[in-house]
Design a protein around this motif. Sequence first.
Motif, PDB file in Angstrom:
ATOM      1  N   LEU A  28       0.835  -1.210   0.000  1.00 37.09           N
ATOM      2  CA  LEU A  28       0.000   0.000   0.000  1.00 37.09           C
ATOM      3  C   LEU A  28       0.867   1.257   0.000  1.00 37.09           C
ATOM      4  O   LEU A  28       0.585   2.225  -0.719  1.00 37.09           O
ATOM      5  N   ALA A  29       1.949   1.219   0.789  1.00 32.74           N
ATOM      6  CA  ALA A  29       2.830   2.400   0.868  1.00 32.74           C
ATOM      7  C   ALA A  29       3.475   2.684  -0.490  1.00 32.74           C
ATOM      8  O   ALA A  29       3.547   3.838  -0.927  1.00 32.74           O
ATOM      9  N   ASP A  30       3.915   1.635  -1.163  1.00 35.51           N
ATOM     10  CA  ASP A  30       4.568   1.836  -2.462  1.00 35.51           C
ATOM     11  C   ASP A  30       3.562   2.300  -3.519  1.00 35.51           C
ATOM     12  O   ASP A  30       3.896   3.117  -4.385  1.00 35.51           O
ATOM     13  N   ASN A  32       0.955   4.083  -2.909  1.00 31.46           N
ATOM     14  CA  ASN A  32       0.700   5.474  -2.552  1.00 31.46           C
ATOM     15  C   ASN A  32       1.853   6.368  -3.021  1.00 31.46           C
ATOM     16  O   ASN A  32       1.637   7.425  -3.630  1.00 31.46           O
ATOM     17  N   ALA A  33       3.090   5.920  -2.755  1.00 28.58           N
ATOM     18  CA  ALA A  33       4.267   6.709  -3.138  1.00 28.58           C
ATOM     19  C   ALA A  33       4.346   6.884  -4.651  1.00 28.58           C
ATOM     20  O   ALA A  33       4.836   7.900  -5.144  1.00 28.58           O
ATOM     21  N   ALA A  34       3.846   5.891  -5.385  1.00 32.55           N
ATOM     22  CA  ALA A  34       3.883   5.964  -6.850  1.00 32.55           C
ATOM     23  C   ALA A  34       2.698   6.748  -7.415  1.00 32.55           C
ATOM     24  O   ALA A  34       2.557   6.883  -8.630  1.00 32.55           O
ATOM     25  N   GLY A  35       1.849   7.252  -6.527  1.00 33.44           N
ATOM     26  CA  GLY A  35       0.730   8.088  -6.974  1.00 33.44           C
ATOM     27  C   GLY A  35      -0.483   7.311  -7.441  1.00 33.44           C
ATOM     28  O   GLY A  35      -1.376   7.870  -8.088  1.00 33.44           O
ATOM     29  N   LEU A  36      -0.574   6.016  -7.111  1.00 31.83           N
ATOM     30  CA  LEU A  36      -1.771   5.257  -7.474  1.00 31.83           C
ATOM     31  C   LEU A  36      -2.942   5.713  -6.607  1.00 31.83           C
ATOM     32  O   LEU A  36      -2.734   6.078  -5.446  1.00 31.83           O
ATOM     33  N   PRO A  37      -4.146   5.702  -7.127  1.00 31.98           N
ATOM     34  CA  PRO A  37      -5.284   6.138  -6.314  1.00 31.98           C
ATOM     35  C   PRO A  37      -5.512   5.168  -5.143  1.00 31.98           C
ATOM     36  O   PRO A  37      -5.269   3.959  -5.277  1.00 31.98           O
ATOM     37  N   PRO A  38      -5.978   5.699  -3.996  1.00 32.78           N
ATOM     38  CA  PRO A  38      -6.164   4.853  -2.794  1.00 32.78           C
ATOM     39  C   PRO A  38      -7.497   4.114  -2.833  1.00 32.78           C
ATOM     40  O   PRO A  38      -8.384   4.351  -2.021  1.00 32.78           O
ATOM     41  N   ILE A  39      -7.604   3.196  -3.788  1.00 33.17           N
ATOM     42  CA  ILE A  39      -8.894   2.536  -4.003  1.00 33.17           C
ATOM     43  C   ILE A  39      -8.785   1.010  -3.903  1.00 33.17           C
ATOM     44  O   ILE A  39      -9.638   0.295  -4.428  1.00 33.17           O
ATOM     45  N   ALA A  40      -7.739   0.531  -3.243  1.00 34.99           N
ATOM     46  CA  ALA A  40      -7.652  -0.915  -2.986  1.00 34.99           C
ATOM     47  C   ALA A  40      -8.722  -1.307  -1.972  1.00 34.99           C
ATOM     48  O   ALA A  40      -9.237  -0.467  -1.227  1.00 34.99           O
ATOM     49  N   VAL A  41      -9.030  -2.572  -1.916  1.00 35.15           N
ATOM     50  CA  VAL A  41      -9.932  -3.065  -0.867  1.00 35.15           C
ATOM     51  C   VAL A  41      -9.307  -2.790   0.500  1.00 35.15           C
ATOM     52  O   VAL A  41      -8.091  -2.626   0.620  1.00 35.15           O
ATOM     53  N   THR A  42     -10.130  -2.746   1.531  1.00 36.03           N
ATOM     54  CA  THR A  42      -9.604  -2.560   2.891  1.00 36.03           C
ATOM     55  C   THR A  42      -8.967  -3.881   3.358  1.00 36.03           C
ATOM     56  O   THR A  42      -9.225  -4.953   2.775  1.00 36.03           O
ATOM     57  N   PRO A  43      -8.173  -3.822   4.426  1.00 39.05           N
ATOM     58  CA  PRO A  43      -7.610  -5.081   4.963  1.00 39.05           C
ATOM     59  C   PRO A  43      -8.691  -6.114   5.284  1.00 39.05           C
ATOM     60  O   PRO A  43      -8.537  -7.295   4.953  1.00 39.05           O
ATOM     61  N   LEU A  67      -4.618  -2.806  -9.847  1.00 38.53           N
ATOM     62  CA  LEU A  67      -4.070  -1.614  -9.187  1.00 38.53           C
ATOM     63  C   LEU A  67      -2.640  -1.932  -8.733  1.00 38.53           C
ATOM     64  O   LEU A  67      -1.825  -2.335  -9.558  1.00 38.53           O
ATOM     65  N   GLY A  68      -2.327  -1.778  -7.447  1.00 43.37           N
ATOM     66  CA  GLY A  68      -0.961  -2.042  -6.988  1.00 43.37           C
ATOM     67  C   GLY A  68      -0.762  -3.456  -6.470  1.00 43.37           C
ATOM     68  O   GLY A  68       0.266  -3.763  -5.860  1.00 43.37           O
ATOM     69  N   GLY A  69      -1.760  -4.319  -6.684  1.00 41.92           N
ATOM     70  CA  GLY A  69      -1.581  -5.732  -6.315  1.00 41.92           C
ATOM     71  C   GLY A  69      -1.972  -6.073  -4.887  1.00 41.92           C
ATOM     72  O   GLY A  69      -1.676  -7.171  -4.411  1.00 41.92           O
ATOM     73  N   TYR A  70      -2.671  -5.162  -4.209  1.00 45.01           N
ATOM     74  CA  TYR A  70      -3.008  -5.421  -2.803  1.00 45.01           C
ATOM     75  C   TYR A  70      -3.981  -6.605  -2.670  1.00 45.01           C
ATOM     76  O   TYR A  70      -3.687  -7.579  -1.979  1.00 45.01           O
ATOM     77  N   SER A  71      -5.119  -6.533  -3.370  1.00 42.60           N
ATOM     78  CA  SER A  71      -6.063  -7.660  -3.308  1.00 42.60           C
ATOM     79  C   SER A  71      -5.459  -8.896  -3.966  1.00 42.60           C
ATOM     80  O   SER A  71      -5.764 -10.029  -3.567  1.00 42.60           O
ATOM     81  N   THR A  72      -4.594  -8.672  -4.956  1.00 40.56           N
ATOM     82  CA  THR A  72      -3.924  -9.804  -5.617  1.00 40.56           C
ATOM     83  C   THR A  72      -3.147 -10.633  -4.594  1.00 40.56           C
ATOM     84  O   THR A  72      -3.205 -11.867  -4.593  1.00 40.56           O
ATOM     85  N   ILE A  73      -2.422  -9.936  -3.718  1.00 37.76           N
ATOM     86  CA  ILE A  73      -1.606 -10.638  -2.715  1.00 37.76           C
ATOM     87  C   ILE A  73      -2.511 -11.400  -1.743  1.00 37.76           C
ATOM     88  O   ILE A  73      -2.267 -12.581  -1.443  1.00 37.76           O
ATOM     89  N   TRP A  74      -3.573 -10.756  -1.280  1.00 37.35           N
ATOM     90  CA  TRP A  74      -4.502 -11.453  -0.377  1.00 37.35           C
ATOM     91  C   TRP A  74      -5.025 -12.735  -1.035  1.00 37.35           C
ATOM     92  O   TRP A  74      -5.066 -13.802  -0.408  1.00 37.35           O
ATOM     93  N   LEU A  75      -5.445 -12.613  -2.281  1.00 30.90           N
ATOM     94  CA  LEU A  75      -6.044 -13.768  -2.967  1.00 30.90           C
ATOM     95  C   LEU A  75      -4.996 -14.837  -3.280  1.00 30.90           C
ATOM     96  O   LEU A  75      -5.227 -16.037  -3.061  1.00 30.90           O
ATOM     97  N   ALA A  76      -3.848 -14.412  -3.783  1.00 29.91           N
ATOM     98  CA  ALA A  76      -2.829 -15.399  -4.197  1.00 29.91           C
ATOM     99  C   ALA A  76      -2.314 -16.189  -2.996  1.00 29.91           C
ATOM    100  O   ALA A  76      -1.928 -17.352  -3.131  1.00 29.91           O
TER     101      ALA A  76
END
Length: 232
Positions: A28-30, A32-43, A67-76
């Motif tokens: 999430l931090a990366d 955010n730092a790369a300017g991706l919108p904060p629209i990932a699923v919540t934890p 997006l930045g792979g946040y939900s991807t990591i949870w699912l994978a």
Amino acid sequence: MSQATWDAVDAYVEDRLLEPDAVLQQALADANAAGLPPIAVTPSQGKQLHLLARSIGARRILEIGTLGGYSTIWLARALPPDGLLVTLEREARYADVAAANIERAGLSAIVDLKVGAALQTLPLLAAERPPPFDLVFIDADKAHTPDYFRWAVQLTRPGAWIVADNVIRDGALVDTEVRTPDVLGNRRLHEIIAGDPAIAARVSATTIQTVGAKGYDGYLLALVLEPDRARG
Ligand SMILES: C[S@@+](CC[C@H](N)C(=O)[O-])C[C@H]1O[C@@H](n2cnc3c(N)ncnc32)[C@H](O)[C@@H]1O
């Protein structure tokens, strides 16, 4: 009830039911730092997806909207070592961030990140005649959610789950004054499940309203049926 209450409840749940997770926090931090919108699923939502995948012993997952792979990591993380998650992302810049996050999570071997508009990558994926998916998470441009849903039905096995996110949008789903492409897409999603014979006969679905750190929204959950089973 207010957003402050929903935030506080999400924080309470995360403190008690979710382990601190440096990899997910860094993802999430990366982003955010790369300017991706904060629209990932919540934890909490990410964990729900993870548990859903685990509960059915999912071996193959399709995600539309990386997006930045946040939900991807949870699912994978729900997959066995020889599982596969295919994730589709239109924006190459977002996909680069996601690829780095997936690599850091140690999941590159089981995640296939395809860059391009999903309505172009989905036919290419289908042409490969892949084994059916066990779970599809639809979380891209909502205007096309009904189209992604049709692909999801085609690409899954009976017993698979299809989850479509952000279908309520502060109640706009039922506000006839609102006719944005996203909201029209979410209405069309419900209408094809209710009334398109090719879809209605293949799934049994419901929509759940949610509140939380991402406000008031909700998701549609559909169970893929045997082709000859009546709708429950
Ligand atoms: C809500 S975000 C996905 C969030 C992600 N699932 C998560 O929870 O971490 C939606 C993503 O869909 C992507 N997207 C939008 N339109 C798309 C399309 N036509 N094809 C593929 N991806 C698309 C956006 O670039 C964005 O990264």
